[in-house]
Design a protein around this motif. Structure first.
Motif, mmCIF file in Angstrom:
data_model
loop_
_atom_site.group_PDB
_atom_site.id
_atom_site.type_symbol
_atom_site.label_atom_id
_atom_site.label_comp_id
_atom_site.label_asym_id
_atom_site.label_seq_id
_atom_site.Cartn_x
_atom_site.Cartn_y
_atom_site.Cartn_z
ATOM 1 N N THR A 48 -34.318 35.593 -11.865
ATOM 2 C CA THR A 48 -35.226 34.515 -11.456
ATOM 3 C C THR A 48 -34.542 33.160 -11.575
ATOM 4 O O THR A 48 -34.663 32.308 -10.686
ATOM 5 C CB THR A 48 -36.499 34.535 -12.312
ATOM 6 N N TRP B 86 -33.882 30.515 -8.617
ATOM 7 C CA TRP B 86 -34.366 29.127 -8.697
ATOM 8 C C TRP B 86 -33.214 28.150 -8.460
ATOM 9 O O TRP B 86 -33.366 27.160 -7.746
ATOM 10 C CB TRP B 86 -35.021 28.895 -10.046
ATOM 11 N N GLU C 204 -40.961 32.761 -9.986
ATOM 12 C CA GLU C 204 -40.850 33.912 -10.887
ATOM 13 C C GLU C 204 -41.902 34.965 -10.550
ATOM 14 O O GLU C 204 -41.599 36.167 -10.495
ATOM 15 C CB GLU C 204 -41.002 33.477 -12.340
ATOM 16 N N MET D 279 -40.818 36.790 -7.455
ATOM 17 C CA MET D 279 -39.744 37.754 -7.724
ATOM 18 C C MET D 279 -40.328 39.042 -8.309
ATOM 19 O O MET D 279 -39.968 40.162 -7.894
ATOM 20 C CB MET D 279 -38.740 37.154 -8.712
#
Length: 635
Positions: free
Chosen positions: A360, A364, A389, A392
């Motif tokens: 994650t 990002w 997140e 994901m």
């Protein structure tokens, strides 16, 4: 006349080099003298110092190792290297017409390698730290001929953060870094589960069960809406038929939120979209009918692979999640879905569990590189990161429903509003995922399947594996070890005395991978004259050896044998960096090198070459090259 120069013959080498270059220019090599000078410097400084004797391996080392790592030149100069090098080799042909292979053959090889050479020069992964640093300095306007300017730049460079310096010098890859890349080398061999086991896994996967139920529910046909959606009544019924948790006419407190479209039923709609894209269903006019691939209900592996392809290439789990994105919360959906294919390929290549939090974080960081988020307030930025997140984890959920990945050790904490907060956890390919990604990877690169040798005896295994490529051989042996279980180590040790050199290396590396559980079986080989050093390496690598077991002080022959064993098992870096000095014992490495070159046999040359080329201490490396020169002169 041969012109061979050792590491201490710098002045003599430079005189001979300059004479060769003068003769080369006089013969027609004008404009290429700088190339001749560089390759001769490489021949003396990094190879064998024999200026008029070149092998194909020397050419590869110069073109694809030394030049890319160390030489900083512009595109025009890069393009001059292959023709210049080839011209110099043809010049040497006039001096050494008997040379084998003929210099004309070597020159043609260099010319044919031009495009590969240019690619290697431009690939920053091949650059040494020094080349990366000076390239950056040039790019920042530093005049490399100005010592004061260099000093100021170095002071500024050393004041930069570790992250900034890593960006210049490169660094070891961290978990998740591969998510940013979609370029892969050959895949390691994989052992796949038997087909009947894979078929059973597919039948019981959540998405295949739902696709099968949906196709059978449609039967001879159903009516769809003008927008191509399922009728609301069908959607409501399918919540139960497919076994989803989609809320219908959801009640929150004393309010009822009426479901207005089947598109609002997330799991039902996801199954429906996958069925349409895989052609298990199709729409003709206003009718929903079985499609060309409706037969996949009886061919679950085809359904798994087809569903995975459309999930990765057409629909995308995150894009589907934000299919009605009125507020723009899913601005990153396309990019995240696009990264799922390289991520799955990387999971297939590395075979390790990966931390969801680290993946994650990598995603990002990628999104921050792709989008300008500098004007977003910190609190809102944190909120968007939490959305990424969650997305994901949603994507991994969808892949898990198809049996492609396994999610483990995730922490689920109930929230005060009735939801669940998820954190931690790992993800890795499941057996179906290994099968599907091997099938996909095989269309992009080499992706071998192993396991065909599992039923052989240990003797037959080592003989057969010796004829395979290294990675395939390792995969076959590992599959054999898994299949033979607790008997594997003792059976391998029984076969090793009669194995050839290749088979012994493969067998001992397998025993080292087994580790401590193989110790008792390996000990049975200690008295064997040809295998005792292998036993020592095993005991050291498994932390079972006493400090003096690798000490070969005063025994140059034993030092060469031990180092050659390490070289055979683990390669020159391990032999040079970890074993050379401890194995020399007292009075030290210099004394050992002063006698080791006298040990007869090819192993001596191989060990000294490894130490001279790979030891991290320049003084030790130079001493080894000097010993190698003495060994070759004596030979």
């Amino acid at each position: 006349m041969d012109e061979v120069f050792g590491p201490d013959d710098q002045e003599a080498f430079e005189r001979a080099r300059d004479r060769l270059i003068e003769d080369f220019v006089a013969s027609g090599g004008v404009g290429f003298e700088h190339v001749a000078e560089q390759v001769l410097d490489f021949k003396w400084g990094y190879l064998d110092g024999d200026l008029q004797n070149w092998s194909p391996a020397d050419l590869d080392e110069v073109l694809f190792g030394l030049y890319p790592a160390k030489v900083l030149i512009d595109a025009e100069e890069i393009a001059e290297v292959p023709p210049g090098f080839a011209s110099f080799l043809r010049f040497l042909a006039g001096r050494r017409p008997e040379h084998s292979p003929p210099f004309e053959v070597l020159a043609e090889y260099v010319e044919l390698s031009a495009s590969r050479f240019i690619s290697a020069m431009n690939d920053e992964d091949n650059w040494s730290f020094g080349k990366r640093m000076w390239s950056t300095a040039l790019g920042e306007g530093v005049d490399l001929s100005d010592e004061d300017a260099i000093g100021r730049w170095m002071e500024d460079f050393n004041s930069r953060t570790l992250g900034e310096r890593d960006q210049i010098l490169g660094r070891l890859r961290a978990p998740g870094d591969g998510l940013l890349r979609a370029v892969f080398g050959s895949m390691p061999p994989v052992v796949l589960a038997p087909e009947d086991e894979l078929r059973t896994l597919a039948i019981h996967s959540v998405l295949i069960r739902r696709l099968t139920a949906l196709v059978r529910y449609v039967g001879g046909g159903r009516t769809v809406t003008g927008r191509g959606n399922l009728k609301l009544a069908d959607g409501k019924e399918l919540v139960a038929v497919l076994g989803t948790d989609d809320p219908f006419d959801e009640e929150i407190g004393d309010r009822v939120f009426k479901t207005k479209s089947s598109e609002e039923l997330s799991d039902v709609d996801w199954t429906y979209r996958i069925a349409l894209e895989t052609l298990m269903l199709e729409i003709e006019g206003s009718k929903l009918l079985p499609g060309a691939n409706a037969r996949w209900v009886d061919s679950p592996l085809d359904a798994v692979y087809g569903a995975l392809l459309v999930m990765l290439k057409r629909i995308g789990p995150v894009q589907h999640r934000y299919r009605s994105d009125h507020y723009g919360w899913g601005w990153y959906a396309d990019e995240l879905d696009a990264q799922l294919t390289p991520l799955l390929l990387e999971l297939h290549r590395d075979r390790d569990q990966r931390e969801v939090d680290e993946l994650t974080e990598t995603m990002w960081n990628l999104l921050q590189d792709e989008y300008d988020l500098s004007d977003v307030p910190a609190d809102k930025l944190a909120h968007h990161r939490s959305l990424v997140e969650n997305a994901m984890r949603h994507a991994f959920d969808r892949l898990a429903e198809l049996g492609i990945v396994e999610i483990a050790d995730e922490i689920r904490t109930p929230t005060k509003y009735g939801g669940v907060e998820r954190s931690g956890g790992t993800v890795q390919l499941a057996p179906l995922g290994l099968w599907a990604m091997q099938r996909m990877a095989s269309k992009l690169t080499d992706a071998p399947i192993v396991g065909a040798l599992r039923e052989l005896s240990a003797t037959e295994l080592l003989r057969a594996a010796g004829d395979l490529a290294d990675d395939v051989a390792r995969g076959e042996i590992d599959a054999w070890v898994d299949h033979h279980g607790d008997r594997a180590a003792s059976e391998l040790c029984s076969a090793l005395p009669d194995a050839d050199e290749t088979g012994r290396g493969l067998g001992f590396r397998a025993l080292l991978r087994i580790g401590a559980p193989a110790a008792s079986a390996v000990e049975t080989l200690r008295a064997h004259p040809d295998l005792a050093d292998f036993v020592t390496v095993f005991r050291v690598d498994t932390l079972a050896a006493s400090p003096d077991e690798m000490d070969r002080a005063g025994d140059a022959d034993g030092w060469i044998r031990l180092l050659h064993t390490v070289l055979e098992l683990w390669g020159p870096d391990a032999a040079a960096a970890a074993w050379v000095i401890p194995a020399a014992g007292s009075p030290g490495i210099d004394a050992m090198l002063n006698t080791a070159w006298r040990v007869p046999g090819l192993a001596t040359g191989e060990v000294l070459t490894a130490v001279g080329g790979h030891h991290p201490d320049k003084r030790v490396a130079k001493a080894a090259r000097k010993a190698l020169f003495k060994y070759r002169s004596a030979s």
